[in-house]
Design an enzyme around this catalytic site. Structure first.
Site, mmCIF file in Angstrom:
data_model
loop_
_atom_site.group_PDB
_atom_site.id
_atom_site.type_symbol
_atom_site.label_atom_id
_atom_site.label_comp_id
_atom_site.label_asym_id
_atom_site.label_seq_id
_atom_site.Cartn_x
_atom_site.Cartn_y
_atom_site.Cartn_z
ATOM 1 N N ASP A 37 0.825 -1.208 0.000
ATOM 2 C CA ASP A 37 0.000 0.000 0.000
ATOM 3 C C ASP A 37 0.865 1.266 0.000
ATOM 4 O OD1 ASP A 37 -2.341 1.420 -0.027
ATOM 5 O OD2 ASP A 37 -2.794 1.165 2.103
ATOM 6 N N GLY A 38 0.328 2.325 -0.599
ATOM 7 C CA GLY A 38 0.994 3.627 -0.528
ATOM 8 C C GLY A 38 1.565 4.124 -1.847
ATOM 9 N N TRP A 42 2.895 7.984 -2.559
ATOM 10 C CA TRP A 42 4.302 8.121 -2.954
ATOM 11 C C TRP A 42 4.411 9.002 -4.195
ATOM 12 C CZ3 TRP A 42 7.462 6.878 -7.096
ATOM 13 C CH2 TRP A 42 8.840 6.772 -6.825
ATOM 14 N N HIS A 54 2.423 3.326 -8.965
ATOM 15 C CA HIS A 54 2.224 1.892 -9.211
ATOM 16 C C HIS A 54 3.414 1.325 -9.984
ATOM 17 C CE1 HIS A 54 -1.672 2.213 -7.513
ATOM 18 N NE2 HIS A 54 -2.213 2.888 -8.503
ATOM 19 N N SER A 82 -7.503 -5.369 -5.317
ATOM 20 C CA SER A 82 -8.590 -5.947 -4.514
ATOM 21 C C SER A 82 -9.905 -5.888 -5.286
ATOM 22 C CB SER A 82 -8.729 -5.194 -3.191
ATOM 23 O OG SER A 82 -9.375 -3.954 -3.401
ATOM 24 N N TRP A 86 -11.856 -1.717 -8.025
ATOM 25 C CA TRP A 86 -12.571 -1.299 -9.242
ATOM 26 C C TRP A 86 -13.261 0.044 -9.050
ATOM 27 C CZ3 TRP A 86 -11.222 -4.045 -13.284
ATOM 28 C CH2 TRP A 86 -10.937 -5.402 -13.140
ATOM 29 N N LEU A 148 10.438 -20.710 -4.964
ATOM 30 C CA LEU A 148 9.426 -19.864 -4.335
ATOM 31 C C LEU A 148 8.081 -19.969 -5.055
ATOM 32 C CD1 LEU A 148 8.696 -17.361 -2.431
ATOM 33 C CD2 LEU A 148 9.341 -15.939 -4.385
HETATM 34 C C1 IPE Z 1 -5.429 -2.683 -0.274
HETATM 35 O O1 IPE Z 1 -5.084 -1.361 -0.392
HETATM 36 C C2 IPE Z 1 -5.414 -3.353 -1.619
HETATM 37 C C3 IPE Z 1 -4.107 -3.560 -2.231
HETATM 38 C C4 IPE Z 1 -2.948 -3.251 -1.704
HETATM 39 C C5 IPE Z 1 -4.131 -4.183 -3.539
HETATM 40 P P1 IPE Z 1 -6.202 -0.226 -0.533
HETATM 41 O O2 IPE Z 1 -5.456 1.048 -0.674
HETATM 42 O O3 IPE Z 1 -7.144 -0.581 -1.619
HETATM 43 O O4 IPE Z 1 -6.964 -0.325 0.862
HETATM 44 P P2 IPE Z 1 -7.841 0.744 1.631
HETATM 45 O O5 IPE Z 1 -8.850 1.264 0.642
HETATM 46 O O6 IPE Z 1 -6.929 1.827 2.102
HETATM 47 O O7 IPE Z 1 -8.438 -0.007 2.764
HETATM 48 C C1 IPE Z 2 -1.592 0.214 -3.367
HETATM 49 O O1 IPE Z 2 -1.333 1.572 -3.390
HETATM 50 C C2 IPE Z 2 -1.791 -0.361 -4.752
HETATM 51 C C3 IPE Z 2 -3.191 -0.745 -5.064
HETATM 52 C C4 IPE Z 2 -4.181 -0.721 -4.241
HETATM 53 C C5 IPE Z 2 -3.448 -1.191 -6.426
HETATM 54 P P1 IPE Z 2 -2.510 2.632 -3.398
HETATM 55 O O2 IPE Z 2 -2.868 2.902 -4.813
HETATM 56 O O3 IPE Z 2 -3.633 2.172 -2.549
HETATM 57 O O4 IPE Z 2 -1.806 3.902 -2.782
HETATM 58 P P2 IPE Z 2 -2.423 4.908 -1.711
HETATM 59 O O5 IPE Z 2 -2.904 4.084 -0.559
HETATM 60 O O6 IPE Z 2 -3.545 5.619 -2.396
HETATM 61 O O7 IPE Z 2 -1.299 5.810 -1.359
HETATM 62 MG MG MG Z 3 -4.053 2.405 -0.592
#
Ligand code: IPE
Ligand code: IPE
Ligand code: MG
Length: 257
Positions: A37-38, A42, A54, A82, A86, A148
């Protein structure tokens, strides 16, 4: 642990060398699950569009795969998209789907060179055709590898997976192939998309969020959780070693003493 020359070459910072020395080989997790996440934050910090984040996150994935290979960790599961993702803007979703195709096409050779077997969990049928085909090709081409196991959670939601398992079980009971007395937690596990994969013993979530966001809800009953503020594109080998050092200090009681 006493790292091999190859490991020392791969984990090549001073920090990594001292972390490796402090790691006990016997207390490494056998299955790491990561909520990556993040990426968006970033990118935003650099004034760039979310997709830039991404793309940058792919390098971290590559590092985690190679790290698990070097450390002989048999399973790595990554939350890539996830069921709920979508709901993001159309251009972000289509950008991510295209990125999967690019990365998979490019990385098959490296995955095979590292003896990595790719498995998919999630509702694959709902993906755009090109993405679905790129994943199918990657799974097929790495199927015979014995190192792995990389489990890619794609269009995955734990609740949806549990619903499918319950539907499968109720229809087997209805058909008379199972009785309700046969329904055990092992049976439920065996009907989930993670069937045959040991439960993760360690889950990492980056970016400072401290929730599971519908990831592996059934499988994480006794998983050790690790949350870090580091954003996914910044999560590197050193950060993984820090997480592993935290894991080896955990006292896993499983309800006992
Ligand atoms: C969880 O991250 C899904 C993935 C890392 C693929 P999200 O950014 O979608 O989760 P929420 O919305 O903060 O809970
Ligand atoms: C996780 O990063 C990647 C996916 C959920 C596909 P995010 O896209 O959720 O990044 P933030 O949480 O918005 O920073
Ligand atoms: Mg996120």
């Amino acid at each position: 642990m006493n790292p091999s020359t190859k490991q020392l070459k791969w984990f090549n910072s001073e920090h990594a060398h001292s972390a490796l020395a402090a790691l006990d080989e016997k207390s490494l997790p056998q299955h790491i699950a990561i909520i990556m996440d993040g990426n968006g934050r970033w990118a935003k910090r650099q004034g760039k569009p979310r997709l830039f984040g991404h793309k940058a996150g792919v390098a971290s994935v590559r590092e985690m795969i190679a790290s698990c290979v070097e450390l002989d960790i048999p399973y790595l599961t990554i939350y890539s998209f996830s069921s709920e993702n979508w709901s993001r803007p159309e251009d972000e979703v289509s950008g991510i789907m295209k990125l999967f195709v690019e990365v998979l096409t490019r990385e098959i050779v490296n995955l095979n060179a590292q003896n990595v077997r790719v498995k998919l969990i999630g509702d694959i049928d709902a993906l755009p055709e090109k993405t679905r085909l790129a994943f199918a090709e990657c799974v097929q081409s790495t199927a015979a590898n014995t190192g792995l196991t990389l489990v890619v959670a794609l269009n995955y939601g734990a609740r949806q997976d549990i619903v499918s398992a319950v539907k499968a079980i109720t229809s087997e009971v209805h058909e008379g192939d199972l009785s309700s007395d046969d329904v055990t937690s092992e049976l439920i596990s065996s009907r989930l998309s993670t069937s045959g994969i040991p439960d993760p013993d360690f889950m990492i979530r980056t970016s400072g969020e401290t929730r599971l966001s519908n990831f592996l809800l059934y499988e994480t009953a006794y998983t050790e959780l690790y949350f870090t503020d580091t954003l996914w594109p910044d999560f590197n080998r050193d950060a993984l070693l820090d997480a592993l050092l935290s894991f080896q200090d955990r006292n896993r009681r499983y309800g006992g003493l």
